[in-house]
Design an enzyme around this catalytic site. Structure first.
Site, PDB file in Angstrom:
ATOM      1  N   GLU A  28       0.091  -8.441   2.032  1.00  0.00           N
ATOM      2  CA  GLU A  28      -1.301  -8.849   1.860  1.00  0.00           C
ATOM      3  C   GLU A  28      -2.259  -7.702   2.147  1.00  0.00           C
ATOM      4  OE1 GLU A  28       0.123 -13.039   1.759  1.00  0.00           O
ATOM      5  OE2 GLU A  28       0.602 -11.416   3.151  1.00  0.00           O
ATOM      6  N   THR A  29      -3.368  -7.741   1.431  1.00  0.00           N
ATOM      7  CA  THR A  29      -4.538  -6.934   1.744  1.00  0.00           C
ATOM      8  C   THR A  29      -5.664  -7.895   2.092  1.00  0.00           C
ATOM      9  OG1 THR A  29      -3.905  -5.113   0.277  1.00  0.00           O
ATOM     10  CG2 THR A  29      -6.232  -5.289   0.865  1.00  0.00           C
TER      11      THR A  29
END
Length: 260
Positions: free
Chosen positions: A48-49
């Site tokens: 994830e970002t």
């Protein structure tokens, strides 16, 4: 015209460098176009970002995998909180507004605790292709946000070799394989190839479902959990009504900027 965006990469639920789950965190003045945030997350190629906007302890957060935006993410929120706490050392609690409602975060020494919603899973019949997808037959299954396959022992979890294409075809966001631990209360692994994550190193949001199940099963309110990915990660989970308090440590790795 190009723009520069500050970015940090940190490992959440880690006890040392090169453990835990790496997440990227981008602090913004305003949301970028959705396709651009997705492109950045795809380029980062991490589970994830997290993108943040806000200040003074109150933020809005969005999370993107390499393939899609998700409704809830534990490790990237833990990482984002560490970034904010270092930028705003006077803060001891933070508030993140998200697709899953208000998420509160508290700093406790070198640990950070997430206050997340319970996501209950309910008993279900094993899907017909489950055994072919993971190469083992669970004792029982539950379905909620994710499909949960419960096994008898830690060794089975550790040696699973799932088929990503078959796992992606199963119901739910992803597949959680779990069992009682040998040295901790609970162990698990998490697979979400449909979200662009063949195996997630450590998954905070999965414990929103695992915690109520195992607390009821083991007769406890606090669990020490370990995710048995190659990197590995440790979580402390407390069931508090319809909330799960998930505690872990963050190890910063790099700081810089991206140009798009």
């Amino acid at each position: 015209m190009s723009i520069r965006i500050a970015i940090e990469q940190l490992a959440a639920f880690a006890e040392a460098p090169f453990q835990g789950n790496p997440a990227a965190v981008c602090c913004l003045d305003a949301w970028l176009p959705d396709p651009l945030m997705q492109a950045i997350a795809t380029e980062n190629n991490l589970s994830e970002t997290a993108f943040l906007i806000g200040s003074r302890g109150r933020y809005k957060v969005r999370w993107f995998t390499p393939a899609c935006e998700v409704d809830l993410c534990g490790h990237a929120t833990l990482a984002a909180a560490d970034v904010v706490f270092r930028r705003e050392p006077e803060q001891h609690t933070l508030q993140f507004e998200s697709r899953s409602g208000t998420l509160r975060v508290q700093r406790e020494g070198d640990r950070i605790t997430l206050d997340f919603p319970v996501q209950r899973a309910h008993p279900c019949l094993p899907p017909a292709d489950l055994q072919k997808a993971i190469g083992a037959t669970p004792q029982s299954c539950l379905l909620g946000v994710d499909l949960i396959a419960v096994f008898a022992d830690e060794d089975t979890i550790r040696t699973l070799r799932p088929n990503p294409e078959r796992v992606a075809a199963l119901p739910g966001r992803g597949l959680i394989a779990t069992a009682p631990g040998q040295h901790v209360d609970v162990v698990s692994r998490f697979f979400a190839p449909g979200c662009g994550i063949p195996e997630d190193p450590v998954t905070g949001s999965a414990h929103c479902s695992l915690t109520p199940y195992w607390c009821e099963t083991l007769g406890k309110t606090v669990l020490n959990a370990r995710q048995l990915s190659a990197r590995g990660g440790s979580l402390r989970c407390r069931l508090q009504g319809e909330r799960v308090l998930i505690t872990g440590r963050v190890i910063p790795y790099l700081s810089g900027s991206i140009q798009v």
